[in-house]
Design an enzyme around this catalytic site. Sequence first.
Site, mmCIF file in Angstrom:
data_model
loop_
_atom_site.group_PDB
_atom_site.id
_atom_site.type_symbol
_atom_site.label_atom_id
_atom_site.label_comp_id
_atom_site.label_asym_id
_atom_site.label_seq_id
_atom_site.Cartn_x
_atom_site.Cartn_y
_atom_site.Cartn_z
ATOM 1 N N GLU A 20 -9.578 7.535 3.726
ATOM 2 C CA GLU A 20 -9.422 7.850 5.145
ATOM 3 C C GLU A 20 -9.976 9.225 5.477
ATOM 4 O OE1 GLU A 20 -5.648 6.970 6.958
ATOM 5 O OE2 GLU A 20 -6.102 8.150 8.737
ATOM 6 N N LYS B 57 0.853 -1.190 0.000
ATOM 7 C CA LYS B 57 0.000 0.000 0.000
ATOM 8 C C LYS B 57 0.883 1.232 0.000
ATOM 9 C CE LYS B 57 -2.558 1.437 3.691
ATOM 10 N NZ LYS B 57 -2.007 2.811 3.827
HETATM 11 N N1 LIG Z 1 -3.883 4.931 16.720
HETATM 12 C C1 LIG Z 1 -3.998 5.265 15.429
HETATM 13 N N2 LIG Z 1 -5.187 5.110 14.811
HETATM 14 C C2 LIG Z 1 -5.334 5.469 13.509
HETATM 15 O O1 LIG Z 1 -6.454 5.291 12.962
HETATM 16 C C3 LIG Z 1 -4.199 5.969 12.810
HETATM 17 C C4 LIG Z 1 -2.982 6.088 13.487
HETATM 18 N N3 LIG Z 1 -2.917 5.748 14.792
HETATM 19 N N4 LIG Z 1 -1.865 6.542 12.876
HETATM 20 C C5 LIG Z 1 -1.873 6.641 11.442
HETATM 21 C C6 LIG Z 1 -3.144 7.167 10.996
HETATM 22 C C7 LIG Z 1 -3.409 8.587 11.470
HETATM 23 N N5 LIG Z 1 -4.829 8.592 11.618
HETATM 24 C C8 LIG Z 1 -5.560 9.611 12.210
HETATM 25 C C9 LIG Z 1 -4.975 10.419 13.151
HETATM 26 C C10 LIG Z 1 -5.694 11.414 13.770
HETATM 27 C C11 LIG Z 1 -7.015 11.634 13.437
HETATM 28 C C12 LIG Z 1 -7.752 12.717 14.119
HETATM 29 O O2 LIG Z 1 -7.231 13.370 14.990
HETATM 30 N N6 LIG Z 1 -9.015 12.930 13.767
HETATM 31 C C13 LIG Z 1 -9.861 13.875 14.466
HETATM 32 C C14 LIG Z 1 -10.864 14.476 13.524
HETATM 33 C C15 LIG Z 1 -10.267 15.629 12.788
HETATM 34 C C16 LIG Z 1 -11.316 16.447 12.096
HETATM 35 O O3 LIG Z 1 -12.501 16.338 12.477
HETATM 36 O O4 LIG Z 1 -10.931 17.192 11.196
HETATM 37 C C17 LIG Z 1 -10.609 13.127 15.556
HETATM 38 O O5 LIG Z 1 -10.974 13.763 16.541
HETATM 39 O O6 LIG Z 1 -10.854 11.918 15.406
HETATM 40 C C18 LIG Z 1 -7.604 10.825 12.484
HETATM 41 C C19 LIG Z 1 -6.865 9.811 11.865
HETATM 42 C C20 LIG Z 1 -5.377 7.322 11.250
HETATM 43 N N7 LIG Z 1 -4.290 6.409 11.487
HETATM 44 C C1 LIG Z 2 -4.994 3.387 8.876
HETATM 45 C C2 LIG Z 2 -4.471 2.493 7.798
HETATM 46 C C3 LIG Z 2 -5.220 2.643 6.523
HETATM 47 C C4 LIG Z 2 -2.993 2.706 7.612
HETATM 48 O O1 LIG Z 2 -2.512 3.203 6.627
HETATM 49 C C5 LIG Z 2 -2.118 2.277 8.697
HETATM 50 O O2 LIG Z 2 -2.577 1.615 9.648
HETATM 51 O O3 LIG Z 2 -0.927 2.581 8.618
HETATM 52 MG MG LIG Z 3 -0.451 3.685 6.874
#
Ligand SMILES: Nc1nc(=O)c2c([nH]1)NC[C@@H]1CN(c3ccc(C(=O)N[C@@H](CCC(=O)O)C(=O)O)cc3)CN21
Ligand SMILES: CC(C)C(=O)C(=O)O
Ligand SMILES: [Mg+2]
Length: 291
Positions: A208, A140
């Site tokens: 995502e 990926k």
């Molecule tokens: N523990 C973890 N879970 C994940 O799903 C994840 C990771 N790490 N690391 C790699 C990426 C980064 N991801 C992320 C990291 C942060 C948010 C986040 O802070 N989202 C906010 C919403 C932001 C908005 O509304 O604009 C949230 O509050 O969930 C989302 C996906 C998904 N992936």
């Molecule tokens: C959140 C998924 C799609 C990913 O890229 C990861 O786990 O690294």
């Molecule tokens: Mg990744």
Amino acid sequence: MTQLSAAQTPQRTPGDGSRALYGGKSNRRITVRDITAAKERGEKWPMLTAYDATTASVFDEAGIPVMLVGDSAGNCHLGYETTVPVTLDEMTMLSAAVVRGTSRALIVGDLPFGSYQEGPVQALRSATRLVKEAGVGAVKLEGGERSHRQIELLVESGIPVMAHIGLTPQSVNSMGYRVQGRGEEAAQQLLRDAKAVQDAGAFAVVLELVPAELAAEVTGTLHIPTVGIGAGSGTDAQVLVWTDMLGLTGGRVPKFVKQYADLRKVMSDAVKAYAEDVVGGTFPQDEHAVH
Ligand SMILES: Nc1nc(=O)c2c([nH]1)NC[C@@H]1CN(c3ccc(C(=O)N[C@@H](CCC(=O)O)C(=O)O)cc3)CN21
Ligand SMILES: CC(C)C(=O)C(=O)O
Ligand SMILES: [Mg+2]
């Protein structure tokens, strides 16, 4: 269980068993062709991350058909703040462990930041390591239009590629962790990115943190399966970071996660019970000793 009438009973090839990705009877390892066929049948499927052989063997036995050795290993397994520092050496070692721990799931190895951005040749060199040294069935990489040349060369070379658009965490320093595809212009860009990776030959695409309506539109437009994370229920598949959904992640968990267990508490309680037994002299008992 509802009874299927004869007319509704799916036709099976004799001896082939059920082909469903989840709950199917076949014991051979799932391939990207099985993934393509699942979209044709309109079947939804679950994907989870995995970073080690033991955990992966649990998911394999539970029937999870596709596992991603995500570079989320950076923050969920290796103790980094983000996915940015993760190296190809680290991804190769973790991917090899997950392949060794599984016999049925398709294993997808995430190409880490810096291992494909230089161009298609670097991407092929990096992906080849994951295929040859770790034994993954697919890789990926992040990016839509911007990564289409990399995807093309890998696919031409015989390496199946899962693309990843919307929020691309390897670009956290330029895009942050924000919802992608909000507003007409951003939605059009996401649709262009989705078509670009499909045209380049990707067999599936992760969406995502994009609005659910847009993710459903992309899913209806593409002939390859979409894998949602924070993208609503309209995608063909779903993926979650396993430590998030089982309650083991140490830091903050994104709000799109549903927590199915609290392993942190299970483990903590068990470890404290062990410690108290040792301090209090109640472990080991005679049955745990040799004479
Ligand atoms: N523990 C973890 N879970 C994940 O799903 C994840 C990771 N790490 N690391 C790699 C990426 C980064 N991801 C992320 C990291 C942060 C948010 C986040 O802070 N989202 C906010 C919403 C932001 C908005 O509304 O604009 C949230 O509050 O969930 C989302 C996906 C998904 N992936
Ligand atoms: C959140 C998924 C799609 C990913 O890229 C990861 O786990 O690294
Ligand atoms: Mg990744």
